[in-house]
Write a protein that holds these residues in place. Structure first.
Motif, short mmCIF file in Angstrom:
data_model
loop_
_atom_site.label_atom_id
_atom_site.label_comp_id
_atom_site.label_asym_id
_atom_site.label_seq_id
_atom_site.Cartn_x
_atom_site.Cartn_y
_atom_site.Cartn_z
N PRO A 79 -22.88 -30.97 -33.50
CA PRO A 79 -21.82 -31.59 -32.70
C PRO A 79 -20.47 -31.55 -33.42
N GLY A 80 -19.43 -31.32 -32.64
CA GLY A 80 -18.08 -31.34 -33.20
C GLY A 80 -17.67 -30.01 -33.82
N GLU A 81 -18.60 -29.10 -33.97
CA GLU A 81 -18.22 -27.81 -34.58
C GLU A 81 -18.07 -26.76 -33.51
N MET A 82 -17.05 -25.94 -33.65
CA MET A 82 -16.97 -24.78 -32.75
C MET A 82 -16.28 -23.63 -33.46
N GLU A 83 -16.59 -22.45 -32.99
CA GLU A 83 -16.05 -21.26 -33.64
C GLU A 83 -15.14 -20.56 -32.64
N GLU A 84 -13.88 -20.36 -33.05
CA GLU A 84 -12.92 -19.70 -32.16
C GLU A 84 -12.68 -18.28 -32.62
N PRO A 85 -12.49 -17.34 -31.69
CA PRO A 85 -12.22 -15.96 -32.12
C PRO A 85 -10.83 -15.85 -32.76
N VAL A 86 -10.71 -14.97 -33.72
CA VAL A 86 -9.40 -14.73 -34.33
C VAL A 86 -8.78 -13.53 -33.62
N LEU A 87 -7.63 -13.75 -33.00
CA LEU A 87 -7.01 -12.65 -32.27
C LEU A 87 -6.29 -11.72 -33.24
N SER A 88 -6.36 -10.44 -32.97
CA SER A 88 -5.77 -9.44 -33.87
C SER A 88 -4.24 -9.59 -33.92
N ASP A 89 -3.70 -9.32 -35.12
CA ASP A 89 -2.23 -9.30 -35.30
C ASP A 89 -1.69 -7.88 -35.29
N LYS A 90 -2.59 -6.93 -35.29
CA LYS A 90 -2.20 -5.53 -35.44
C LYS A 90 -1.25 -5.12 -34.32
N LYS A 91 -0.12 -4.54 -34.74
CA LYS A 91 0.85 -4.09 -33.75
C LYS A 91 0.26 -2.92 -32.96
N ARG A 92 0.62 -2.82 -31.70
CA ARG A 92 0.09 -1.71 -30.91
C ARG A 92 1.15 -1.16 -29.96
N VAL A 93 0.99 0.10 -29.64
CA VAL A 93 1.88 0.77 -28.70
C VAL A 93 1.04 1.24 -27.53
N ILE A 94 1.45 0.88 -26.33
CA ILE A 94 0.78 1.45 -25.16
C ILE A 94 1.74 2.48 -24.59
N PHE A 95 1.24 3.68 -24.58
CA PHE A 95 2.07 4.83 -24.27
C PHE A 95 1.78 5.34 -22.86
N ASP A 115 7.04 -22.73 -19.85
CA ASP A 115 7.09 -23.88 -20.74
C ASP A 115 5.96 -24.86 -20.42
N GLN A 116 5.60 -24.89 -19.14
CA GLN A 116 4.61 -25.86 -18.70
C GLN A 116 3.19 -25.51 -19.19
N TYR A 117 2.83 -24.24 -19.03
CA TYR A 117 1.47 -23.83 -19.40
C TYR A 117 1.47 -22.55 -20.24
N PRO A 118 2.04 -22.60 -21.44
CA PRO A 118 2.03 -21.36 -22.24
C PRO A 118 0.60 -20.99 -22.63
N ASP A 119 0.28 -19.73 -22.51
CA ASP A 119 -1.08 -19.28 -22.79
C ASP A 119 -1.09 -18.55 -24.13
N PRO A 120 -1.67 -19.17 -25.17
CA PRO A 120 -1.55 -18.58 -26.51
C PRO A 120 -2.20 -17.20 -26.62
N TYR A 121 -3.26 -16.97 -25.84
CA TYR A 121 -3.96 -15.68 -25.90
C TYR A 121 -3.05 -14.58 -25.37
N TYR A 122 -2.44 -14.87 -24.22
CA TYR A 122 -1.54 -13.89 -23.61
C TYR A 122 -0.33 -13.64 -24.51
N ILE A 123 0.26 -14.74 -24.99
CA ILE A 123 1.50 -14.62 -25.77
C ILE A 123 1.28 -13.80 -27.04
N LYS A 124 0.16 -14.05 -27.69
CA LYS A 124 -0.12 -13.32 -28.93
C LYS A 124 -0.27 -11.81 -28.65
N ARG A 125 -0.96 -11.48 -27.59
CA ARG A 125 -1.16 -10.05 -27.28
C ARG A 125 0.16 -9.40 -26.86
N ARG A 126 0.95 -10.15 -26.15
CA ARG A 126 2.24 -9.64 -25.66
C ARG A 126 3.16 -9.35 -26.84
N GLU A 127 3.17 -10.29 -27.82
CA GLU A 127 4.07 -10.14 -28.97
C GLU A 127 3.75 -8.91 -29.80
#
Lengths: 343, 130
Positions: A79-95, A115-127
């Motif tokens: 109880p109380g433990e959970m494992e979250e995936p680590v999203l990649s930081d690797k820069k990428r180009v979609i050509f 501002d109301q509902y920022p989605d960290p998964y989306y934002i990280k991939r977008r950046e």
């Protein structure tokens, strides 16, 4: 905006040069369709995207909003433990992304970076993503981007936009990310005289090739006042209620969050959902406010061409034509919109 | 495992990987008449709903078995599929098995009982005695 040119035979060098710093994805032919595939080594993807189908079957959205996203895993014995995936930081180009798909990013940004509902998964991939778009010299018969506020050379959402001029590309540098790519390569030169005029001619011809006549504002005006019109009673009739249109759509972004468990272990996931499915609005009580195809089809049209416009001042459609091309029963959204505008 | 079976498994995996769970195949299928498909049940939820390979494979296997001995190979599923999945592949195998085991070909005789819907208590095969 800066403009450069690059010879076609220099393009492979330019893209290969990116491989040391970026993951690179480019359209590759698989069986009869195009998919965005990761380039593993220099030259393993043929960059001559002028031949074959114009656009990939699946849109670019899965690069930012995958069909299945794991939020975390848990074990009920801990109880109380959970494992979250680590999203990649690797820069990428979609050509080689087409303008309709890059334009869809504005729709996603409006939802997932609000501002109301920022989605960290989306934002990280977008950046971490740089997008090199390519304009469409020869749009397909299902394309209607000019009607939805875009165009075959619309650059909104891309970092670089390539225009095919025959033996070379004109490269429009649109953002700092795009500039970084161009500065790292020696293959670019200043446009010679006449190049920009040539580009203008190509753009004009491509726009003329898109034969559609949808007046999106007129459609919105009708939708504002016709939630209960008899039109909705019949327009859905041939729809078989599959999710092809919504899942291939570059702007559809509805999702479901659920737990998948096995014994004591489980994971919480987010998966794409479709408003065309009866389960989309099924209540736990068994009630369903959208109980037939009529309500579901109306929702899809209303969301794209009315509600989204009310909330975000843009239509949630980029005219890519995938729903037209792949609908198993040829339910053509352009025809639906045209019927609405003459109503 | 025989090589041919490995090849079939690989091919089936490759085809299932393309699935986006749009259910165009199921919705276009003249045999799929269930009011609520078992993949759509949520209480209990029998099937995983994601596009993980195990989930898409189970969906297609379930559909293949549910249409076994009834599928007439009309091809509606193949024409509806936006991802060009070779959906006939599994059905054709089952079709062949049904022909070999029961000398039955779906769609040829509307009066004939469906082989997988009937049984005889005095069947001489062992399985019936379970």
């Amino acid at each position: 905006m800066k403009e450069k040119t690059i010879k076609k035979n220099e393009l492979a060098n330019f893209v290969a040069g990116l491989l040391s710093d970026y993951q690179v994805f480019a359209p590759a032919k698989e069986e009869e369709s195009l998919v965005l595939k990761e380039m593993q080594a220099e030259g393993d993807i043929d960059l001559d995207i002028g031949v074959g189908p114009v656009n990939t079957k699946k849109s670019i959205k899965e690069f930012f909003f995958p069909q299945k996203e794991r939020f975390f895993s848990y074990d009920l014995t801990k109880p109380g433990e959970m494992e979250e995936p680590v999203l990649s930081d690797k820069k990428r180009v979609i050509f080689g992304v087409r303008p309709c798909d890059v334009n869809s990013i504005s729709v996603f940004d409006a939802i997932f970076t609000s501002d109301q509902y920022p989605d960290p998964y989306y934002i990280k991939r977008r950046e971490r993503t740089t997008i090199v778009a390519i304009g469409c010299n020869k749009p397909e018969t299902t394309c209607f981007c000019v009607d939805t506020g875009g165009g075959p050379f619309s650059a909104d959402g891309s970092d670089l936009l390539l225009v095919d001029l025959g033996d070379e590309y004109l490269v429009q540098v649109l953002t700092e990310k795009g500039e970084t790519l161009v500065n790292g390569s020696s293959g670019f030169s200043e446009p010679k005289s006449g190049v920009l005029q040539k580009r203008d001619g190509i753009v004009e011809e491509a726009q003329k090739a898109i034969k559609s006549d949808i007046k999106i504002k007129k459609v919105k005006g009708w939708l504002d006042n016709n939630f209960d019109a008899p039109f909705w009673d019949t327009v859905h009739e041939k729809c078989i209620g599959c999710g092809t249109c919504t899942y291939l759509c570059p702007t559809c972004h509805c999702f479901d969050i659920l737990d998948e468990t096995k014994g004591e272990k489980g994971e919480r996931i987010r998966i794409w959902d479709s408003c065309m499915y009866p389960q989309f609005t099924l209540h736990a009580s068994g009630g369903n406010p959208r109980k037939s195809g009529k309500e579901r089809m109306r929702q899809r049209v209303m969301h794209k061409f009315k509600y989204f416009v009310d909330n975000n001042e843009m239509v949630a459609c980029t005219g890519c034509g995938r729903c037209v091309k792949y609908c198993p029963v040829n339910l053509d959204i352009r025809e639906v919109l045209k019927q609405i505008q003459v109503s | 495992m025989p090589v041919s079976m490995c090849v079939c498994r690989l091919y089936f995996s490759k085809q299932s990987e393309k699935c986006i769970r749009c259910y165009a195949c199921r919705n276009a299928c003249p045999l799929c008449y269930c009011e609520v498909c078992c993949v759509d049940e949520s209480q209990p939820q029998w099937f995983g709903k994601s596009v993980a390979l195990s989930d898409t494979q189970v969906f297609h296997l379930m559909r293949t078995y549910h249409t076994a001995g009834r599928c007439v190979d009309c091809g509606a599923c193949v024409r509806a599929c936006p991802m060009d999945i070779d959906l006939r592949f599994m059905n054709k195998k089952i079709d062949k098995d049904v022909r070999e085991l029961f000398s039955y070909e779906a769609g040829m005789d509307p009066e004939a009982p469906l082989p997988l819907n009937t049984f005889k208590t005095d069947d001489e095969d062992e399985f019936i005695k379970g």
